[in-house]
Design an enzyme around this catalytic site. Sequence first.
Site, short mmCIF file in Angstrom:
data_model
loop_
_atom_site.label_atom_id
_atom_site.label_comp_id
_atom_site.label_asym_id
_atom_site.label_seq_id
_atom_site.Cartn_x
_atom_site.Cartn_y
_atom_site.Cartn_z
N SER A 108 8.98 -16.30 -19.82
CA SER A 108 8.29 -16.47 -18.55
C SER A 108 9.14 -16.18 -17.31
O SER A 108 8.63 -15.68 -16.31
CB SER A 108 7.68 -17.87 -18.44
OG SER A 108 8.67 -18.86 -18.53
N CYS A 143 0.87 -1.18 0.00
CA CYS A 143 0.00 0.00 0.00
C CYS A 143 0.91 1.23 0.00
O CYS A 143 1.83 1.33 0.81
CB CYS A 143 -0.90 0.00 1.23
SG CYS A 143 -1.85 1.53 1.41
N GLU A 146 -5.25 -0.54 -8.45
CA GLU A 146 -5.54 -0.19 -9.84
C GLU A 146 -4.26 0.13 -10.61
O GLU A 146 -4.10 -0.27 -11.76
CB GLU A 146 -6.50 1.02 -9.88
CG GLU A 146 -7.85 0.76 -9.24
CD GLU A 146 -7.89 0.99 -7.73
OE1 GLU A 146 -9.00 0.98 -7.17
OE2 GLU A 146 -6.83 1.17 -7.08
N ASP A 179 -0.22 -5.93 0.23
CA ASP A 179 -1.46 -6.24 -0.49
C ASP A 179 -1.21 -7.50 -1.29
O ASP A 179 -0.12 -7.71 -1.82
CB ASP A 179 -1.84 -5.09 -1.43
CG ASP A 179 -2.33 -3.86 -0.68
OD1 ASP A 179 -3.05 -4.03 0.32
OD2 ASP A 179 -2.00 -2.74 -1.10
N VAL A 192 6.13 -13.37 -24.30
CA VAL A 192 6.96 -12.95 -23.18
C VAL A 192 7.74 -14.15 -22.66
O VAL A 192 7.23 -15.28 -22.62
CB VAL A 192 6.12 -12.29 -22.06
CG1 VAL A 192 5.21 -13.29 -21.36
CG2 VAL A 192 7.01 -11.58 -21.05
#
Length: 162
Positions: free
Chosen positions: A84, A60, A102, A67, A82
Amino acid sequence: MSDHHPTGPSAPGTDALSQLGRATTTPQSPEEAVLERVPSPHQGRQYVVRFTAPEFTSLCPVTGQPDFAHIVIDYIPGEWIVESKSLKLFLTSFRNHGAFHEDCSIAIAERLVALLDPQWLRIGAYWYPRGGIPIDVFWQTGEPPKGVWIPAQDVPGYRGRG
């Protein structure tokens, strides 16, 4: 002396990889993380690649508390896929990174889109509750191509003790 795996030749387009098959350390931030790509082995075909990170962590940006999220990334490659291990290191680099749910979710998707220029990409970020409220973040580049089988992400919404 070759850096290739001794049991066989390297796949086309992998000579420039800096992390796969080598000792690495976790990048200290997403900005320091090196995402790598290799040529898609099936260019001209439409198929879905899925990566699932059920133990994603970040911090956070206000409290510094951890989080946790279950992240699912689906994409239809164009010319590139991509690598991995580099994706794993990139995702792990968020462990000490302070950002809102977000921001982390969209930053991951945008970085992959910039690297790969996929035909289509979506991310589902299913964040575990903090303060009693789960936050789920969903984003995609647009409508997926018609005729491609894209399985549901099937991550159940948070139910608590319901």
